[in-house]
Design an enzyme around this catalytic site. Structure first.
Site, PDB file in Angstrom:
ATOM      1  N   ASN A 191       0.627  -2.979   5.324  1.00  0.00           N
ATOM      2  CA  ASN A 191      -0.141  -1.752   5.496  1.00  0.00           C
ATOM      3  C   ASN A 191      -1.378  -1.693   4.600  1.00  0.00           C
ATOM      4  O   ASN A 191      -2.401  -1.144   4.999  1.00  0.00           O
ATOM      5  CB  ASN A 191       0.770  -0.548   5.206  1.00  0.00           C
ATOM      6  CG  ASN A 191      -0.032   0.703   4.906  1.00  0.00           C
ATOM      7  OD1 ASN A 191      -0.552   1.362   5.811  1.00  0.00           O
ATOM      8  ND2 ASN A 191      -0.172   1.031   3.622  1.00  0.00           N
TER       9      ASN A 191
ATOM     10  N   LEU B  64      -3.150  -7.991  -4.143  1.00  0.00           N
ATOM     11  CA  LEU B  64      -3.149  -8.715  -2.865  1.00  0.00           C
ATOM     12  C   LEU B  64      -4.291  -9.717  -2.719  1.00  0.00           C
ATOM     13  O   LEU B  64      -4.321 -10.474  -1.748  1.00  0.00           O
ATOM     14  CB  LEU B  64      -3.163  -7.719  -1.698  1.00  0.00           C
ATOM     15  CG  LEU B  64      -1.850  -6.936  -1.525  1.00  0.00           C
ATOM     16  CD1 LEU B  64      -2.017  -5.827  -0.492  1.00  0.00           C
ATOM     17  CD2 LEU B  64      -0.690  -7.849  -1.138  1.00  0.00           C
TER      18      LEU B  64
ATOM     19  N   LYS C  29      -9.725  -6.676  10.752  1.00  0.00           N
ATOM     20  CA  LYS C  29      -8.679  -6.057  11.574  1.00  0.00           C
ATOM     21  C   LYS C  29      -8.485  -6.823  12.883  1.00  0.00           C
ATOM     22  O   LYS C  29      -7.372  -6.863  13.417  1.00  0.00           O
ATOM     23  CB  LYS C  29      -9.002  -4.577  11.824  1.00  0.00           C
ATOM     24  CG  LYS C  29      -8.909  -3.722  10.557  1.00  0.00           C
ATOM     25  CD  LYS C  29      -7.508  -3.745   9.953  1.00  0.00           C
ATOM     26  CE  LYS C  29      -7.344  -2.837   8.759  1.00  0.00           C
ATOM     27  NZ  LYS C  29      -5.998  -2.869   8.186  1.00  0.00           N
TER      28      LYS C  29
ATOM     29  N   TYR D 145     -14.888  -5.006   7.861  1.00  0.00           N
ATOM     30  CA  TYR D 145     -13.609  -4.328   8.161  1.00  0.00           C
ATOM     31  C   TYR D 145     -13.164  -4.652   9.589  1.00  0.00           C
ATOM     32  O   TYR D 145     -11.993  -4.967   9.837  1.00  0.00           O
ATOM     33  CB  TYR D 145     -13.800  -2.823   7.966  1.00  0.00           C
ATOM     34  CG  TYR D 145     -12.547  -1.989   8.123  1.00  0.00           C
ATOM     35  CD1 TYR D 145     -11.423  -2.213   7.333  1.00  0.00           C
ATOM     36  CD2 TYR D 145     -12.490  -0.955   9.063  1.00  0.00           C
ATOM     37  CE1 TYR D 145     -10.277  -1.430   7.478  1.00  0.00           C
ATOM     38  CE2 TYR D 145     -11.350  -0.170   9.207  1.00  0.00           C
ATOM     39  CZ  TYR D 145     -10.246  -0.415   8.415  1.00  0.00           C
ATOM     40  OH  TYR D 145      -9.113   0.355   8.563  1.00  0.00           O
TER      41      TYR D 145
ATOM     42  N   ARG E 263      -0.001   5.306  -1.897  1.00  0.00           N
ATOM     43  CA  ARG E 263      -0.638   6.519  -1.337  1.00  0.00           C
ATOM     44  C   ARG E 263      -0.869   6.336   0.159  1.00  0.00           C
ATOM     45  O   ARG E 263      -0.522   5.288   0.716  1.00  0.00           O
ATOM     46  CB  ARG E 263      -1.969   6.827  -2.039  1.00  0.00           C
ATOM     47  CG  ARG E 263      -2.973   5.698  -1.990  1.00  0.00           C
ATOM     48  CD  ARG E 263      -4.140   5.987  -2.956  1.00  0.00           C
ATOM     49  NE  ARG E 263      -4.719   4.768  -3.481  1.00  0.00           N
ATOM     50  CZ  ARG E 263      -5.742   4.133  -2.934  1.00  0.00           C
ATOM     51  NH1 ARG E 263      -6.305   4.618  -1.854  1.00  0.00           N
ATOM     52  NH2 ARG E 263      -6.207   3.032  -3.469  1.00  0.00           N
TER      53      ARG E 263
ATOM     54  N   SER F 145      -6.102  -1.486  13.329  1.00  0.00           N
ATOM     55  CA  SER F 145      -6.952  -0.289  13.421  1.00  0.00           C
ATOM     56  C   SER F 145      -7.572  -0.243  14.812  1.00  0.00           C
ATOM     57  O   SER F 145      -7.558  -1.247  15.542  1.00  0.00           O
ATOM     58  CB  SER F 145      -8.064  -0.398  12.372  1.00  0.00           C
ATOM     59  OG  SER F 145      -9.138   0.472  12.649  1.00  0.00           O
TER      60      SER F 145
ATOM     61  N   GLY G 251       0.827  -1.209   0.000  1.00  0.00           N
ATOM     62  CA  GLY G 251       0.000   0.000   0.000  1.00  0.00           C
ATOM     63  C   GLY G 251       0.855   1.251   0.000  1.00  0.00           C
ATOM     64  O   GLY G 251       0.483   2.275   0.585  1.00  0.00           O
TER      65      GLY G 251
END
Ligand SMILES: NC(=O)c1ccc[n+]([C@@H]2O[C@H](COP(=O)([O-])OP(=O)(O)OC[C@H]3O[C@@H](n4cnc5c(N)ncnc54)[C@H](OP(=O)(O)O)[C@@H]3O)[C@@H](O)[C@H]2O)c1
Length: 242
Positions: free
Chosen positions: A91, A65, A160, A156, A17, A143, A14
């Protein structure tokens, strides 16, 4: 008690950006050769050009990925081009915002593939190279939702938690080796991702991605007996102790 990263190789996913780009620039400024991985080759090249303009060393390596073969090829490229790997930063990540009963299985699978399965494959494939390093680090970017849960972020949040759980188990497996595993759990950071998921937070209240890069630099350069397995990083404007 700070180590120079001269001669070390860092692979950052990643890196095209957002947080990954800042981590790459920062580690390159500490002397590491950075391998920049993501899908967007033009953005990776732009990051690489910025690094070389500052006398750093960068290698661009595109990766998808969701594709195990592509991930394996990425690690092969690192081995072939540099012959070593000292720092792996998992990341890259994506979000999906929807209530659980409105989340399609395909969306769940994609989030899990990129945020949890890809770091697992990368850790597994990179271990032979990391074991050869005098001092290696794996940094996994989880996160705040790797610790707690937010509505409309079930996929999400699950991904995580999975990444964080895998990291704790791997750290145990590697406890007597040269490899340390660290997890970062940030709150909202000023990137494209936060702009999409948390438009309610004012830009000035977001964490600067440079602050995350600074903490990664600390983890990979700090020498001595003090070890921080996990960093929970909250926005100053949010409540303490998540
Ligand atoms: N921003 C936040 O508020 C925040 C808070 C806590 C944790 N995090 C975590 O921090 C990490 C970085 O977040 P960010 O805010 O910097 O995100 P971002 O700006 O959206 O960047 C995501 C990065 O992941 C790469 N990526 C996405 N899908 C990919 C795929 N299929 N294959 C290869 N690369 C892929 C993207 O590159 P390409 O598009 O070029 O492939 C990009 O470089 C993520 O894991 C995120 O979950 C972010």
């Amino acid at each position: 008690m700070k180590e120079n990263l001269e001669g070390r190789v860092a692979l950052i996913t990643g890196a095209s950006r957002g947080i990954g780009r800042h981590i790459a620039l920062r580690l390159a400024s500490c002397g590491a050769t950075v391998v920049l991985a993501a899908r967007n080759e033009a953005s990776l090249n732009a990051t690489a050009e910025q690094i070389t303009a500052q006398n750093g060393a960068a290698i661009v390596a595109t990766v998808e990925l969701t594709d195990e073969v592509s991930i394996k090829n990425l690690v092969k490229t690192v081995g072939n081009k540099t012959g070593r790997l000292d720092i792996l930063v998992n990341n890259a990540g994506i979000t999906h915002s929807a209530l659980l009963d409105e989340t399609a299985s395909a969306d769940w699978d994609r989030v899990m593939q990129i945020n949890a399965r890809a770091p697992f494959i990368l850790c597994r494939e990179a271990l032979p190279l990391l074991r050869q390093s005098p001092r290696a680090c794996i940094i996994n970017i989880s996160s705040v939702v790797g610790v707690k849960g937010y509505a409309k972020q079930s996929a999400y949040t699950a991904s995580k938690h999975a990444l964080r759980g895998m990291s704790i188990a791997l750290a145990e497996e590697l406890r007597d080796t040269n490899i340390r595993v660290h997890v970062l759990c940030p709150g909202a950071v000023d990137t494209d991702m936060a702009g999409g998921v948390r438009p309610d937070i004012k830009k000035e209240d977001l964490i600067d991605p440079e602050e995350i890069a600074e903490l990664v630099e600390y983890l990979v350069t700090h020498k001595g007996n003090a070890v921080m397995d996990e960093l929970r990083i909250r926005r100053a404007a949010s409540g303490p102790w998540f």
